[in-house]
Write a protein that holds these residues in place. Structure first.
Motif, short mmCIF file in Angstrom:
data_model
loop_
_atom_site.label_atom_id
_atom_site.label_comp_id
_atom_site.label_asym_id
_atom_site.label_seq_id
_atom_site.Cartn_x
_atom_site.Cartn_y
_atom_site.Cartn_z
N CYS A 162 2.35 -15.38 2.77
CA CYS A 162 2.11 -15.71 1.21
C CYS A 162 1.39 -14.87 0.57
CB CYS A 162 1.44 -17.10 1.08
SG CYS A 162 1.18 -17.61 -0.87
N ALA A 163 1.62 -14.37 -0.57
CA ALA A 163 1.03 -13.06 -1.30
C ALA A 163 1.10 -13.47 -2.72
CB ALA A 163 1.52 -11.89 -0.83
N VAL A 164 -0.03 -12.95 -3.38
CA VAL A 164 0.04 -13.10 -4.78
C VAL A 164 -0.26 -11.76 -5.33
CG1 VAL A 164 -1.01 -15.16 -4.69
CG2 VAL A 164 -2.66 -13.29 -4.90
N GLY A 165 0.46 -11.46 -6.51
CA GLY A 165 0.56 -10.34 -7.32
C GLY A 165 -0.54 -10.58 -8.42
N GLY A 166 -1.44 -9.73 -8.42
CA GLY A 166 -2.59 -10.23 -9.45
C GLY A 166 -2.33 -9.38 -10.66
N LYS A 167 -3.17 -9.07 -11.52
CA LYS A 167 -3.13 -8.32 -12.75
C LYS A 167 -2.54 -6.74 -12.47
CE LYS A 167 -7.83 -6.39 -13.09
NZ LYS A 167 -9.09 -6.18 -13.84
N GLU A 168 -1.68 -6.41 -13.41
CA GLU A 168 -1.08 -5.20 -13.16
C GLU A 168 -2.03 -4.08 -12.66
OE1 GLU A 168 1.73 -4.34 -16.11
OE2 GLU A 168 1.49 -2.02 -15.97
N VAL A 169 -1.71 -3.11 -11.73
CA VAL A 169 -2.46 -2.15 -11.35
C VAL A 169 -2.22 -0.90 -12.31
CG1 VAL A 169 -2.49 -2.77 -9.04
CG2 VAL A 169 -0.86 -1.37 -9.69
N THR A 170 -3.33 -0.08 -12.26
CA THR A 170 -3.06 1.09 -13.25
C THR A 170 -1.42 1.88 -12.90
OG1 THR A 170 -5.34 1.54 -13.17
CG2 THR A 170 -4.01 3.47 -13.71
N GLY A 171 -1.01 2.26 -13.83
CA GLY A 171 0.16 3.08 -13.62
C GLY A 171 1.56 1.98 -13.45
N PHE A 222 1.88 4.39 -4.77
CA PHE A 222 2.37 5.20 -5.47
C PHE A 222 3.27 4.88 -6.58
CE2 PHE A 222 1.18 9.16 -2.90
CZ PHE A 222 0.80 8.70 -1.79
N GLN A 223 3.30 5.63 -7.80
CA GLN A 223 4.04 5.36 -8.72
C GLN A 223 4.93 6.79 -8.75
OE1 GLN A 223 6.17 3.73 -10.13
NE2 GLN A 223 6.56 4.45 -12.43
N GLY A 224 6.19 7.06 -8.52
CA GLY A 224 6.44 8.27 -8.20
C GLY A 224 5.64 9.25 -7.38
N ASN A 225 5.24 10.46 -7.49
CA ASN A 225 4.68 11.28 -6.81
C ASN A 225 3.16 10.83 -6.85
OD1 ASN A 225 6.87 12.19 -5.64
ND2 ASN A 225 6.85 13.99 -7.01
N SER A 226 2.70 10.17 -8.04
CA SER A 226 1.36 10.08 -8.31
C SER A 226 0.76 8.69 -7.39
CB SER A 226 0.91 9.98 -9.76
OG SER A 226 1.52 9.18 -10.31
N ALA A 227 -0.58 8.71 -7.42
CA ALA A 227 -1.17 7.60 -6.64
C ALA A 227 -2.13 7.13 -7.66
CB ALA A 227 -1.78 8.02 -5.43
N PRO A 228 -1.89 6.03 -8.54
CA PRO A 228 -2.74 5.60 -9.64
C PRO A 228 -3.80 4.53 -8.86
CG PRO A 228 -0.34 4.68 -9.93
CD PRO A 228 -0.37 5.59 -8.85
N ASP A 229 -3.45 3.94 -7.78
CA ASP A 229 -4.50 3.17 -6.96
C ASP A 229 -4.54 3.64 -5.57
OD1 ASP A 229 -6.05 1.09 -5.99
OD2 ASP A 229 -4.68 -0.48 -7.43
N LYS A 230 -5.72 3.96 -5.29
CA LYS A 230 -5.90 4.44 -3.88
C LYS A 230 -7.25 3.39 -3.48
CE LYS A 230 -5.21 9.23 -4.80
NZ LYS A 230 -6.01 10.53 -4.97
N SER A 231 -7.31 2.42 -4.08
CA SER A 231 -8.51 1.63 -3.83
C SER A 231 -8.78 1.02 -2.44
CB SER A 231 -8.68 0.66 -5.04
OG SER A 231 -7.60 -0.08 -4.77
N GLY A 232 -7.66 0.80 -1.68
CA GLY A 232 -7.57 0.26 -0.37
C GLY A 232 -7.94 1.35 0.79
N LEU A 233 -7.97 2.54 0.69
CA LEU A 233 -8.30 3.57 1.59
C LEU A 233 -9.45 3.29 2.04
CD1 LEU A 233 -6.46 6.85 0.30
CD2 LEU A 233 -5.42 5.13 1.88
N ASP A 290 -12.49 8.63 3.80
CA ASP A 290 -11.89 9.70 3.29
C ASP A 290 -11.42 10.51 4.45
OD1 ASP A 290 -15.03 11.37 3.38
OD2 ASP A 290 -13.99 10.37 5.11
N ARG A 291 -11.54 9.67 5.51
CA ARG A 291 -10.41 10.06 6.73
C ARG A 291 -8.78 9.83 6.25
NH1 ARG A 291 -10.50 7.75 10.96
NH2 ARG A 291 -11.56 5.93 10.57
N PHE A 292 -8.70 8.97 5.38
CA PHE A 292 -7.40 8.55 5.31
C PHE A 292 -6.79 9.01 3.94
CE2 PHE A 292 -6.40 4.63 8.00
CZ PHE A 292 -7.77 4.67 8.36
N SER A 293 -5.63 9.70 3.97
CA SER A 293 -5.05 10.15 2.58
C SER A 293 -3.67 10.02 2.88
CB SER A 293 -5.51 11.73 2.62
OG SER A 293 -4.77 12.54 3.83
#
Lengths: 114, 115
Positions: free
Chosen positions: A88-97, B49-60, B63-66
């Motif tokens: 089960c998974a939830v999608g939260g508020k829209e992420v940036t982009g 990723f949205q297209g080629n850009s990564a607006p959310d990298k919060s889960g990495l 800094d060893r991960f890219s």
């Protein structure tokens, strides 16, 4: 922080023995509750998306329901081929982009025996 | 291709080595996600990723991960100086981001073992 808790962790059923899996969630702004099936060594396979309380969806022996705090996956007259881990998974508020970042539970491992 | 394709399926590497994991998403899917699944843990979001850009990298996790994505298609997740705690299944998913019922379709994953 979005959270998803699934229960039970494991479930053993006899063929034909109906049951339900539970998914409790807390999320800031639900953008969808998703059920996936995962077989050993494979990636998750999409089953359902639910968006609002009271919504129900069915597929073969599976029916998913949603309330404001939890979702249930009902399995009617299961067969051995239904054995898998159900996520089960939830999608939260829209992420940036845009996009829909999912927060997953740890899953319920279902075993259906003859 | 018809589905999300990941390579390699399995990778065993020595501690301290760098590894590259590849994801080929469903054609036309603009959104691409990397998740990590450790034994007994739920899937853990890494990057979006949205297209080629990564607006959310919060889960990495460090800094060893890219990760990068080129041509709005193939993505590569790179782990430098691998550690034993990096051992996990790395899953890639893609979706059509502009639809409300934006389910993500997953690949079969890459099982990484660091020895």
């Amino acid at each position: 922080e979005d959270q998803v808790t699934q229960s039970p962790e494991a479930l053993r059923l006899q063929e034909g023995e109906s049951s339900s899996l539970n998914c409790s969630y807390t999320v800031s702004g639900l953008r969808g509750l998703f059920w996936y099936r995962q077989d050993p060594g494979k990636g998750p396979e999409f089953l359902f998306t639910l968006y609002s309380a009271g919504e129900e969806k069915e597929k073969e022996r599976l029916k998913a329901t949603l309330t404001k705090k939890e979702s249930f996956l009902h399995i009617t007259a299961p067969k051995p081929e239904d054995s898998a881990t159900y996520l089960c998974a939830v999608g939260g508020k829209e992420v940036t982009g845009g996009g829909n970042k999912l927060t997953f539970g740890t899953g319920t491992q279902l075993k259906v025996e003859l | 291709g018809a589905g999300v394709s990941q390579s390699p399926s399995n990778k065993v590497t020595e501690k301290g080595k760098d590894v590259e994991l590849r994801c080929d998403p469903i054609s036309g899917h603009t959104a691409l996600y990397w998740y990590r699944q450790s034994l007994g843990q739920g899937l853990e979001f890494l990057i979006y990723f949205q297209g080629n850009s990564a607006p959310d990298k919060s889960g990495l996790p460090s800094d060893r991960f890219s990760a990068e994505r080129t041509g709005g298609s193939v993505s590569t997740l790179t782990i430098q100086r691998t550690q034993q705690e990096d051992s996990a299944v790395y899953l890639c998913a893609s979706s059509e981001v502009y639809r409300r019922d934006t389910e993500a379709f997953f690949g079969q994953g890459t099982r990484l073992t660091v020895v």
